[in-house]
Enzyme design. Structure first.
Site, PDB file in Angstrom:
ATOM      1  N   LYS A   9       0.841  -1.196   0.000  1.00 58.45           N
ATOM      2  CA  LYS A   9       0.000   0.000   0.000  1.00 58.45           C
ATOM      3  C   LYS A   9       0.870   1.238   0.000  1.00 58.45           C
ATOM      4  O   LYS A   9       1.995   1.235   0.503  1.00 58.45           O
ATOM      5  CB  LYS A   9      -0.985   0.019   1.160  1.00 58.45           C
ATOM      6  CG  LYS A   9      -0.452   0.534   2.471  1.00 58.45           C
ATOM      7  CD  LYS A   9      -1.591   0.731   3.464  1.00 58.45           C
ATOM      8  CE  LYS A   9      -1.024   1.155   4.800  1.00 58.45           C
ATOM      9  NZ  LYS A   9      -2.074   1.445   5.771  1.00 58.45           N
ATOM     10  N   SER A  25      -5.692   4.822 -15.761  1.00 59.52           N
ATOM     11  CA  SER A  25      -6.309   4.784 -14.451  1.00 59.52           C
ATOM     12  C   SER A  25      -5.594   5.687 -13.457  1.00 59.52           C
ATOM     13  O   SER A  25      -5.809   6.870 -13.481  1.00 59.52           O
ATOM     14  CB  SER A  25      -6.391   3.352 -13.977  1.00 59.52           C
ATOM     15  OG  SER A  25      -7.442   2.723 -14.686  1.00 59.52           O
ATOM     16  N   TYR A  58      -6.253   0.228 -12.276  1.00 66.76           N
ATOM     17  CA  TYR A  58      -4.909  -0.324 -12.450  1.00 66.76           C
ATOM     18  C   TYR A  58      -3.889   0.802 -12.406  1.00 66.76           C
ATOM     19  O   TYR A  58      -4.217   1.974 -12.603  1.00 66.76           O
ATOM     20  CB  TYR A  58      -4.794  -1.133 -13.747  1.00 66.76           C
ATOM     21  CG  TYR A  58      -5.058  -0.343 -15.008  1.00 66.76           C
ATOM     22  CD1 TYR A  58      -4.011   0.271 -15.701  1.00 66.76           C
ATOM     23  CD2 TYR A  58      -6.350  -0.203 -15.500  1.00 66.76           C
ATOM     24  CE1 TYR A  58      -4.264   1.001 -16.855  1.00 66.76           C
ATOM     25  CE2 TYR A  58      -6.593   0.522 -16.646  1.00 66.76           C
ATOM     26  CZ  TYR A  58      -5.543   1.115 -17.329  1.00 66.76           C
ATOM     27  OH  TYR A  58      -5.792   1.846 -18.466  1.00 66.76           O
TER      28      TYR A  58
END
Length: 128
Positions: A9, A25, A58
């Site tokens: 993350k 994206s 993505y």
């Protein structure tokens, strides 16, 4: 049995651009991708801290050291420049792999520069 585990993350990144009519994206500074282990074109989840909106998309690679976090295409309806987001990737592991696995956690500061990294999330304690 396979488990869907947090792979990586990028925590509290600041959205720098929201480009509704741009193909792609989320373009992410290449240094953040490298530090997190998130690959270009890998599926990611994004969680907007400011408005609570969540979306799956993505990753695209932005210029290294640019600080860019550009939410593009229809996802631009979910985040605006200045919003804080968490970007996460997941991995499927069997139980033996999951026992040994630790995610890569990248924390950012102003300008989406890396503050520090970690391999575990601190245990949440009850409020006093």
């Amino acid at each position: 049995m396979h488990l869907n585990m947090l792979k990586a993350k990028i925590h509290r990144a600041t959205v720098t651009h929201a480009e509704l009519h741009y193909e792609g994206s989320i373009a992410i500074d290449g240094l953040l991708l490298d530090a997190s282990g998130i690959r270009e074109y890998e599926q990611i989840h994004a969680w907007n801290i400011n408005n609570g909106k969540r979306f799956v998309t993505y990753a695209l690679r932005a210029e290294e050291g640019s600080g860019i976090i550009s939410v593009n295409g229809s996802a631009a309806h979910r985040a605006q420049p200045g919003d804080l987001i968490i970007i996460a990737a997941f991995v499927h592991l069997n139980e033996a792999e999951a026992e040994k696995f630790q995610p890569t956690l990248v924390y950012v500061k102003e300008g989406n520069r890396i503050s520090h990294t970690n391999r575990s999330i601190p245990k949440q304690m009850a409020a006093a």
